[in-house]
Design an enzyme around this catalytic site. Sequence first.
Site, short mmCIF file in Angstrom:
data_model
loop_
_atom_site.label_atom_id
_atom_site.label_comp_id
_atom_site.label_asym_id
_atom_site.label_seq_id
_atom_site.Cartn_x
_atom_site.Cartn_y
_atom_site.Cartn_z
N CYS A 20 0.86 -1.19 0.00
CA CYS A 20 0.00 0.00 0.00
C CYS A 20 0.90 1.24 0.00
O CYS A 20 1.52 1.57 1.03
CB CYS A 20 -0.91 0.00 1.24
SG CYS A 20 -1.84 1.52 1.42
N CYS A 50 -0.28 4.08 2.37
CA CYS A 50 -0.01 3.85 3.80
C CYS A 50 1.48 3.99 4.12
O CYS A 50 1.85 4.60 5.12
CB CYS A 50 -0.42 2.43 4.22
SG CYS A 50 -1.98 1.87 3.57
N ASP A 51 2.33 3.41 3.29
CA ASP A 51 3.74 3.27 3.67
C ASP A 51 4.71 4.11 2.85
O ASP A 51 5.89 4.20 3.20
CB ASP A 51 4.14 1.79 3.60
CG ASP A 51 3.25 0.93 4.49
OD1 ASP A 51 2.95 1.40 5.61
OD2 ASP A 51 2.84 -0.16 4.09
#
Length: 413
Positions: free
Chosen positions: A221, A224-225
């Site tokens: 993701c 997200c990261d």
Amino acid sequence: MTEPKITVYGTYSCPACRNSKMFLGEHQIPYRWVSIDDDAEAERFVMEKTGGRRTIPTIVFEDGSFLVQPSVAELAAQLGLKTEASRSHYDLIVIGGGPAGLTAALYTAREAIDTLVIERAAFGGQAAGTERVDNMPGFPDGVTGTELSQRLRRQAERFGVELLQVHEIAGISRRDDLHAVRTSSGGEYTARSLLIATGSHYRRLGAPGETDYLGAGVHFCATCDGPFYKGKHVAVIGGGNSAAEESLFLTKFADHVTILVRGKELRATHLIQEEVFNHPSIEVRFQAQVKAFLGSSSRLTHLKVLDARTGREENLEVDGVFVFIGLIPNTRFLEGRGVLLDPWGFVLTGHDLPEQGRNIVGYKLRPPYMLETSLPGVFAAGDVRKGSTKQVVSAAGEGAAAALAIRDYLKRR
Ligand code: NDP
């Protein structure tokens, strides 16, 4: 970007830390990650909080409260997620809270059909994890995945949809004339009809080391990261729309993005390909096969890459890697439950059912609806369905179409 209000203290090699980070990531909750192996002051802080025991993960919240090695239920309660439904029976249970599920739910609730949506992680599905949805009609400047999900959620709530989170579905079954949905935490809910809108998730490569470095250099993701890779070098594996779009997104943080494509060309749409090829920070390598994820005991540092043209292997130094090599439908809970799936696990509906349902008990007197599965009264919409286009707007459209069919089905019963 605002500073996250939650801090997770742990180590890269601790599986419970990885689970907590995954839980926060899946729920789109920003957090700050501190490795106590690399930060002596943080280690002292954790020992102070855990009675000198260095117990991790230790998670500190905005108000200063903290949890030590929390279970998923404890974490959900602390974050104020709704994990209990108000009743045990509904007209319709929608499994999955992405664009298909939430659109269906707002349509049915608006028609006074009592609707419960059960979601495993964050509302918004895969779209919520996308930086920007650029092709959503009505949003001329695009919309972030997070905002789109929040809007869908608010709209569903405005029409009285009940939303339940943090529940993995263990299975579905018949209870007399009703459909029962069992959650992995032991809860059971019944309904007159079901909508399966569980979408899909990113496929893993299956090469050695991939699982060992999950969350420690290996990611699925970018939203997200990606922010963890400011000024770094990341690789992206895959050659479809996801790999291309997420690579463009990653250039916001990373200095250099190397896309590793196993084939001879990109499969992404023309426009996105052009953007990728013209981007100064993106390098595309074709016929590059990732054979292993390599690193130290705690972090990924290299990829073993085979150049299929020359037959030569090289160890490519990277700070992180994002894997986007296609989708797997979230239908495990349907195996052996009477809902027919195609060989890849996507749900068959309407015309795709063998003999269009004519040989199925329950469809002797009427044909299945277009989005009805091999189990009468159980519908499917969005990315989980065989033949779906994997576009947010069509998932929402299928949700609306399923809702209207469900309304008709419930009226006739
Ligand atoms: P796709 O199936 O489109 O592409 C998968 C890519 O991964 C291909 O390049 C494939 O290579 C490669 N791949 C598959 N297996 C491996 C492997 N074992 N090793 C290396 N490479 C591998 O998946 P996406 O996730 O990109 O997209 C899924 C769907 O979502 C598509 O329908 C896509 O169009 C849609 N989508 C649409 C977007 C938009 O409209 N904005 C954005 C993102 C996704 P090969 O070509 O060799 O098979």
